[in-house]
Design an enzyme around this catalytic site. Structure first.
Site, PDB file in Angstrom:
ATOM      1  N   SER A  35     129.673   0.511 -43.417  1.00 53.17           N
ATOM      2  CA  SER A  35     130.184  -0.493 -42.481  1.00 53.17           C
ATOM      3  C   SER A  35     131.676  -0.701 -42.664  1.00 53.17           C
ATOM      4  CB  SER A  35     129.450  -1.822 -42.685  1.00 53.17           C
ATOM      5  OG  SER A  35     128.076  -1.709 -42.374  1.00 53.17           O
ATOM      6  N   GLY A 118     130.236 -13.841 -43.575  1.00 52.39           N
ATOM      7  CA  GLY A 118     129.059 -13.142 -44.076  1.00 52.39           C
ATOM      8  C   GLY A 118     127.824 -13.565 -43.327  1.00 52.39           C
ATOM      9  N   ASP A 150     129.434  -5.052 -34.117  1.00 53.77           N
ATOM     10  CA  ASP A 150     128.746  -5.072 -32.823  1.00 53.77           C
ATOM     11  C   ASP A 150     127.425  -5.826 -32.887  1.00 53.77           C
ATOM     12  OD1 ASP A 150     127.808  -3.043 -34.472  1.00 53.77           O
ATOM     13  OD2 ASP A 150     127.795  -1.489 -32.920  1.00 53.77           O
ATOM     14  N   SER A 341     129.488 -41.841 -25.564  1.00 50.82           N
ATOM     15  CA  SER A 341     128.455 -42.467 -26.395  1.00 50.82           C
ATOM     16  C   SER A 341     128.894 -42.591 -27.850  1.00 50.82           C
ATOM     17  CB  SER A 341     127.154 -41.665 -26.330  1.00 50.82           C
ATOM     18  OG  SER A 341     126.555 -41.772 -25.060  1.00 50.82           O
ATOM     19  N   GLU A 362     127.682 -27.120 -30.051  1.00 49.61           N
ATOM     20  CA  GLU A 362     127.855 -27.721 -31.371  1.00 49.61           C
ATOM     21  C   GLU A 362     128.289 -26.702 -32.418  1.00 49.61           C
ATOM     22  OE1 GLU A 362     125.269 -30.310 -28.932  1.00 49.61           O
ATOM     23  OE2 GLU A 362     125.111 -28.184 -29.490  1.00 49.61           O
ATOM     24  N   HIS A 411     123.324 -42.084 -32.777  1.00 51.82           N
ATOM     25  CA  HIS A 411     121.990 -42.097 -32.187  1.00 51.82           C
ATOM     26  C   HIS A 411     120.940 -41.549 -33.149  1.00 51.82           C
ATOM     27  CE1 HIS A 411     124.576 -42.707 -28.772  1.00 51.82           C
ATOM     28  NE2 HIS A 411     123.542 -42.939 -27.971  1.00 51.82           N
ATOM     29  N   ASP A 419     114.490 -42.966 -25.571  1.00 54.44           N
ATOM     30  CA  ASP A 419     114.785 -41.542 -25.345  1.00 54.44           C
ATOM     31  C   ASP A 419     113.761 -40.622 -25.987  1.00 54.44           C
ATOM     32  OD1 ASP A 419     116.950 -41.832 -23.706  1.00 54.44           O
ATOM     33  OD2 ASP A 419     118.443 -41.664 -25.285  1.00 54.44           O
ATOM     34  N   ARG A 469     122.928 -46.387 -32.781  1.00 54.71           N
ATOM     35  CA  ARG A 469     123.091 -46.656 -31.353  1.00 54.71           C
ATOM     36  C   ARG A 469     123.084 -48.155 -31.063  1.00 54.71           C
ATOM     37  NH1 ARG A 469     119.077 -44.425 -26.532  1.00 54.71           N
ATOM     38  NH2 ARG A 469     120.414 -45.019 -24.783  1.00 54.71           N
TER      39      ARG A 469
END
Length: 638
Positions: A35, A118, A150, A341, A362, A411, A419, A469
Site C-alpha cells: 500500500s 488509520g 480508494d 435549539s 456530525e 436534548h 419526541d 432541554r
C-alpha cells in the site's frame, strides 16, 4: 533542469521510498509495504517540488499541511521523512517497535503529523477543517494536501467532506486518491474505474483530474494545475498499482498488510535498484505572514441568572458562548443544523466569520473541529447529544490525535419529552467517559453552565458538556465557582442517613426528594456531581463514611456506564488509583432501564423511576436497612 533529468530524479526518489517501506516493514515483521508502494511516484513529486514545509519549524503558520488519510501507508510517510532528512535510517528501522515514534499508523507524537489517521475516511474531513482555518481564519495561502486510499471512499464521511469542501469553496484543499484497485480482501468497489471517481467528485462541485499515477509528467502537470484552481477544491485521481515495481507483488491480491520475508525482501530491493541514500531539500513556504487576528479580546463577562428563575442549561450555553466569543477571538463554533435549539445561533449572528454551519453531518462537524484545533483555534461543536454518536469514531480518533475540542450535546435523556427515544441521548455519558483523557460535565443550572463553559475553553483533550432541554430552576448564585473535578454538597447535616448523588435534570428531582424526606424526619445529603469525569472522589468517600455507605445515584441515562458507573469506579481499586476506603457500600443506581416512549418530561421521569418518588423510595429502603442492621447489632450485644 531538463525534463528527463528531473523525471530520473523523481524516479530514484520514488524507488527509495518503496525500498525503505519494504525494509522497515520486513524488520518490523508487519505493516503495509504494498500500500506504501502504489503512491510513491506521486509522493516523490509532491515532496520534492510542490510541498511547502519548514521541517525545522512545524509550527510555522505558513506551512502547507499534509494528511495521510490512508494511515496504513505509514511506512511511506516515514520514508518521506527520512528523505527530507528529519529522521535517520536507524529510526526508520524502528517502525512498530515499542517506544518508537514510528507507530503502525501515524500519530502526533511526531511533530510533522497534525492528526492521527488509520481509521479510514477521516483524513479528508479533517482536511476540510484545516482548509477552513487557512481560508477563512488564518487567511494564509498554504495548501492542504490529503492522500486517500480508494477503499476508504466507500465511507460516508468522505462524501460529507466532498460536500462541505465544495460548499465553502475550499480551493486550498487538494485531495489525491490512490486508486490501486486492491483492498484488504480483493478488488475495491470501483476497481480502476477512475472515470466514476471523477464523475462523483464533479457532481459535488470539485475540479477532478484523472492521471496515470506512475507517469511523472502527468503527476507533475496535475499537481501544478491544482495550485492554479481558485474557485473550488481539487481532486487528483491517480490510477496506480499496488506493490508497484516488484513483479511478485505488483497488482496481486493477498499481500495487503503483509511484510516480506528476508529472502523476498532482498530480491525485491534488488529489483527496485537497491538501497539509495537520497536527501532532498523540501521547499519552505515563501510567505512569512502571520494569521489574521479576527477581533480584539475583551474582558470575559459571563451571563448571570437570578436564583429561582427557570432557565434551560442549553440556553445558558448559548449565552455563555456568546460572551466567550467576545473575550477570546480564537473561539470558533460549529453546529449541525440545530443552532436554534442549542442556541449556538447567537454566536453565529454575532461572529459569522467564526461560525461554520455543518448541516446534518456530525462526522464532518467533529472532523472539522479537529482540523481547526491543529491551527490553535478553540472549536466548540454542538448538536443534539443523541446525534453526536454518529461521529463517535471521530471522537475516539481525536483523542489519539491529542486534539483539544469542545463538544456540547443538548436534548439529553428521557426528560426531553414527547419526541421519543430516537432523540434521547441515553448513552452519551458512558461514551464520552470511555474516551482517553476526556472531561465530561453535566450542569444542573444556568450559572453553573456558564462557569463550566468558561473553563472548557482552556481545557485540553476531549471535553463534553451535556445540556438539558427543559427549563430548570437556577439554584446557585452567579458568584459561585464550579471547578472541574469538583462537586457541590448542597444539602447536608451531621445525621445524614444517606447521600443522593445526581447531576443535571435529576438533581432537581433529588432536591424535591430531600424536601419530602426532611418533612418525614429523614436527613439526607444531596451532592451535585456536575463533574462526571474527573469525578470528586474525596467528597464521595466522605459521604460514604458519613452515611454508613448508603448512596443513591440517580441519572437520566441508561444504567450502564453513566454517573452511577463513575461513582462505583471511585470505590473500585485500579492500577492507577487503588481504593483507600474500607467503608461498606450500599449503593442504589436509579437510571433508565426500559425503552422509553413519548410523554411529558414528568411522565417519562416517573415511568423511568428516576424522579423524586423513586428517590424517596430508594432512600427509605436504605435507611430502613441501616436501622434494621443497627437494631440487630444492639440485640446481639444484649
Amino acid at each position: 533542469m531538463a525534463i528527463q533529468e528531473q523525471i530520473q530524479q523523481w524516479h530514484e526518489l520514488a524507488q527509495q521510498l518503496r525500498v525503505d517501506s519494504i525494509r522497515a516493514t520486513t524488520i518490523a515483521g508487519s505493516g503495509h509495504p504494498t500500500s506504501s508502494m502504489s503512491p510513491a511516484d506521486v509522493m516523490a513529486v509532491l515532496l520534492s517540488k510542490y510541498l511547502r514545509y519548514d521541517f525545522k519549524n512545524p509550527d510555522n503558520p505558513n506551512n502547507d499541511r499534509f494528511v495521510l488519510s490512508k494511515g496504513h501507508a505509514a511506512p511511506l510517510l516515514y520514508a518521506m521523512y527520512k528523505a527530507a532528512g528529519v529522521i535517520s535510517d536507524g529510526e526508520l528501522m524502528s517502525l512498530r517497535q515499542l517506544g518508537s515514534r514510528l507507530e503502525g499508523h501515524p500519530t502526533p507524537v511526531l511533530p510533522w503529523v497534525d492528526v492521527a489517521t488509520g481509521s479510514l475516511g477521516q483524513g479528508l474531513p479533517i482536511g476540510v477543517g484545516l482548509a477552513l482555518a487557512g481560508k477563512y481564519l488564518d487567511q494564509l495561502p498554504y495548501h492542504v494536501w490529503v492522500l486517500l486510499g480508494d477503499s476508504e471512499t466507500s465511507e460516508g464521511s468522505v462524501w460529507e467532506a466532498f460536500d462541505h469542501a465544495s460548499h465553502y469553496s475550499l480551493d486550498n484543499l487538494i485531495a489525491i486518491i490512490d486508486v490501486n484497485r486492491l483492498g484488504q480482501r480483493g478488488q475495491t468497489e470501483l476497481g480502476w474505474n477512475i472515470q466514476a471517481y471523477a464523475a462523483r467528485a464533479k457532481a459535488f462541485g470539485w475540479q477532478a483530474m484523472e492521471i496515470d499515477g506512475h507517469n511523472f509528467q502527468e503527476i507533475d502537470q496535475s499537481l501544478n494545475a491544482a495550485l492554479s484552481v481558485n474557485d473550488r477544491p481539487t481532486v487528483i485521481i491517480a490510477r496506480t498499482k499496488k506493490g508497484k515495481g516488484v513483479a511478485s507483488l505488483e497488482d496481486l491480491g493477498g499481500w495487503h498488510g503483509k511484510a516480506l520475508k528476508p529472502d523476498a525482501e532482498k530480491a525485491a530491493i534488488a529489483e527496485l535498484g537497491g538501497q539509495r541514500h537520497i536527501i532532498i531539500q523540501v521547499n519552505k513556504p515563501e510567505e512569512q505572514a502571520q494569521p489574521v487576528v479576527i477581533g480584539n479580546p475583551q474582558q470575559l463577562q459571563l451571563p448571570t441568572y437570578n436564583k429561582g428563575a427557570k432557565v434551560a442549561t442549553r440556553r445558558a450555553y448559548g449565552d455563555a458562548l456568546l460572551a466567550l466569543g467576545s473575550a477570546q477571538p480564537n473561539v470558533v463554533v460549529l453546529d449541525a443544523e440545530v443552532s436554534n435549539s442549542t442556541y449556538a445561533e447567537d454566536f453565529a449572528e454575532a461572529y459569522p466569520e467564526r461560525y461554520f454551519e455543518m448541516y446534518i453531518a456530525e462526522q464532518q462537524m467533529i472532523a472539522a473541529a479537529v482540523g481547526l484545533q491543529v491551527r490553535k483555534y478553540k472549536p466548540f461543536a454542538s448538536s443534539f447529544a443523541a446525534f453526536l454518536s454518529r461521529g463517535y469514531d471521530f471522537v475516539r480518533m481525536a483523542a489519539v490525535s491529542r486534539a483539544n475540542i469542545k463538544l456540547v450535546g443538548s436534548h439529553a435523556g428521557v426528560s426531553i419529552g414527547q419526541d421519543g427515544p430516537s432523540q434521547m441521548a441515553l448513552e452519551d455519558l458512558a461514551a464520552f467517559r470511555a474516551v482517553w483523557s476526556s472531561t465530561v460535565l453535566y450542569p444542573s443550572d444556568a450559572n453553573q453552565t456558564a462557569k463550566l463553559l468558561a473553563q472548557m475553553s482552556d481545557r485540553n483533550g476531549i471535553v463534553y458538556l451535556r445540556t438539558t432541554r427543559e427549563s430548570t430552576p437556577v439554584i446557585y448564585d452567579s458568584d459561585e465557582d464550579f471547578p472541574i473535578g469538583g462537586s457541590k454538597v448542597i444539602r447536608s447535616s451531621d445525621s445524614d442517613g444517606a447521600a443522593i448523588i445526581a447531576a443535571g435534570i435529576t438533581l432537581h428531582e433529588a432536591l424535591k426528594a430531600y424536601d419530602r424526606l426532611k418533612n418525614e424526619g429523614i436527613a439526607v445529603r444531596v451532592i451535585d456531581a456536575y463533574s462526571v469525569k474527573p469525578i470528586d472522589a474525596k467528597t464521595l468517600h466522605q459521604a460514604a463514611r458519613d452515611t454508613e455507605g448508603n448512596l443513591v445515584v440517580v441519572e437520566d441515562h441508561w444504567l450502564e456506564g453513566g454517573l452511577g458507573a463513575a461513582v462505583l469506579d471511585v470505590f473500585a481499586g485500579t492500577n492507577s488509583s487503588p481504593s483507600y476506603d474500607e467503608t461498606p457500600l450500599r449503593l442504589i443506581k436509579l437510571a433508565v432501564s426500559e425503552m422509553p416512549g413519548s410523554g411529558t418530561p414528568e411522565e417519562l421521569l416517573h415511568a423511568a423511576k428516576i424522579d423524586a418518588d423513586a428517590i424517596v423510595e430508594a432512600v427509605k429502603s436504605q435507611v430502613k436497612h441501616s436501622l434494621g442492621v443497627a437494631l440487630h447489632s444492639e440485640s446481639a450485644r444484649k
